[in-house]
Design a protein around this motif. Sequence first.
Motif, short mmCIF file in Angstrom:
data_model
loop_
_atom_site.label_atom_id
_atom_site.label_comp_id
_atom_site.label_asym_id
_atom_site.label_seq_id
_atom_site.Cartn_x
_atom_site.Cartn_y
_atom_site.Cartn_z
N SER A 87 94.08 9.19 21.91
CA SER A 87 92.71 8.72 22.09
C SER A 87 92.52 7.38 21.39
CB SER A 87 91.72 9.74 21.52
OG SER A 87 91.84 9.78 20.10
N GLU A 88 91.46 6.70 21.74
CA GLU A 88 91.13 5.44 21.08
C GLU A 88 90.95 5.66 19.59
OE1 GLU A 88 87.77 1.90 21.12
OE2 GLU A 88 88.07 3.09 22.93
N HIS A 89 90.31 6.75 19.21
CA HIS A 89 90.09 7.05 17.79
C HIS A 89 91.42 7.18 17.05
CE1 HIS A 89 88.46 8.79 14.15
NE2 HIS A 89 89.32 9.79 14.30
N GLU A 90 92.36 7.91 17.64
CA GLU A 90 93.68 8.09 17.00
C GLU A 90 94.42 6.77 16.87
OE1 GLU A 90 95.00 10.84 15.67
OE2 GLU A 90 93.32 12.10 16.23
N LEU A 91 94.35 5.93 17.91
CA LEU A 91 95.03 4.63 17.86
C LEU A 91 94.41 3.74 16.80
CD1 LEU A 91 95.48 4.00 21.69
CD2 LEU A 91 97.22 4.75 20.07
N LEU B 141 105.57 12.66 26.81
CA LEU B 141 105.12 11.30 27.12
C LEU B 141 103.73 11.33 27.69
CD1 LEU B 141 108.38 9.94 28.79
CD2 LEU B 141 107.62 9.58 26.45
N PRO B 142 102.97 10.28 27.50
CA PRO B 142 103.28 9.08 26.74
C PRO B 142 103.28 9.37 25.24
CG PRO B 142 100.99 9.00 27.41
CD PRO B 142 101.60 10.23 28.04
N ALA B 143 103.91 8.48 24.50
CA ALA B 143 103.95 8.62 23.05
C ALA B 143 103.81 7.24 22.43
CB ALA B 143 105.25 9.27 22.61
N VAL B 144 103.21 7.19 21.24
CA VAL B 144 102.99 5.92 20.53
C VAL B 144 103.48 6.09 19.09
CG1 VAL B 144 101.29 4.22 19.78
CG2 VAL B 144 100.96 5.41 21.96
N ALA B 145 104.24 5.11 18.65
CA ALA B 145 104.69 5.06 17.26
C ALA B 145 104.20 3.75 16.66
CB ALA B 145 106.21 5.15 17.18
N VAL B 146 103.75 3.81 15.42
CA VAL B 146 103.32 2.61 14.70
C VAL B 146 104.20 2.46 13.47
CG1 VAL B 146 101.42 1.46 13.50
CG2 VAL B 146 100.95 2.81 15.56
N ASN B 147 104.84 1.31 13.37
CA ASN B 147 105.75 1.03 12.26
C ASN B 147 106.78 2.15 12.06
OD1 ASN B 147 104.49 -1.42 11.79
ND2 ASN B 147 103.09 -0.55 10.30
N GLY B 148 107.31 2.66 13.17
CA GLY B 148 108.37 3.66 13.11
C GLY B 148 107.92 5.08 12.91
N ASN B 149 106.60 5.33 12.95
CA ASN B 149 106.08 6.68 12.76
C ASN B 149 105.34 7.15 14.01
OD1 ASN B 149 106.80 7.09 9.92
ND2 ASN B 149 105.35 5.44 9.56
N LEU B 150 105.79 8.26 14.57
CA LEU B 150 105.13 8.84 15.73
C LEU B 150 103.75 9.32 15.32
CD1 LEU B 150 105.44 9.74 18.71
CD2 LEU B 150 106.30 11.92 17.82
N LEU B 151 102.73 8.93 16.09
CA LEU B 151 101.36 9.36 15.77
C LEU B 151 101.24 10.86 15.94
CD1 LEU B 151 99.19 6.57 17.46
CD2 LEU B 151 100.21 6.63 15.18
N ASP B 152 100.46 11.49 15.07
CA ASP B 152 100.27 12.94 15.12
C ASP B 152 99.74 13.40 16.48
OD1 ASP B 152 101.24 13.36 12.58
OD2 ASP B 152 99.25 13.32 11.65
N CYS B 153 98.87 12.59 17.10
CA CYS B 153 98.30 12.98 18.38
C CYS B 153 99.36 13.08 19.47
CB CYS B 153 97.18 12.02 18.81
SG CYS B 153 97.72 10.32 19.06
N CYS B 154 100.50 12.46 19.26
CA CYS B 154 101.59 12.52 20.25
C CYS B 154 102.42 13.78 20.10
CB CYS B 154 102.49 11.29 20.12
SG CYS B 154 101.61 9.76 20.44
N LYS B 155 102.23 14.46 19.00
CA LYS B 155 102.96 15.72 18.77
C LYS B 155 102.19 16.89 19.36
CE LYS B 155 104.72 13.77 14.50
NZ LYS B 155 104.60 13.74 13.06
N VAL B 156 100.88 16.85 19.20
CA VAL B 156 99.99 17.86 19.77
C VAL B 156 98.69 17.17 20.17
CG1 VAL B 156 100.89 19.81 18.44
CG2 VAL B 156 99.06 18.46 17.49
N GLY B 157 98.16 17.52 21.28
CA GLY B 157 96.90 16.91 21.70
C GLY B 157 97.10 15.68 22.56
N GLN B 158 96.02 14.91 22.69
CA GLN B 158 96.03 13.74 23.56
C GLN B 158 95.85 12.47 22.74
OE1 GLN B 158 92.92 14.51 26.40
NE2 GLN B 158 94.39 15.32 27.85
#
Length: 91
Positions: free
Chosen positions: A79-83, A60-77
Amino acid sequence: MATKRKVEVFTAECPVCEPTVELVNKLACSSCEVIVYDLREGCITNECRDKVKLYGITRLPAVAVNGNLLDCCKVGQISEHELRSAGIGTV
């Protein structure tokens, strides 16, 4: 009309998670439906904890968009760019 984007933010309501919640809310546009799940509190239906398992959230924290966990939440931080790359803030 743009399709609504479901943005789910998973937190523990801690000082590490709060900046991510603030950033998502700042970037969100009219096409974004933001839902914040506080995993310490849980959900009445246990939906949020079920989604943690379904999405494979291990940190945590973690963000999912339309049911898909963002790659940055699996490894790394997160960021605004990733969002933005995930469509958050894009009408």
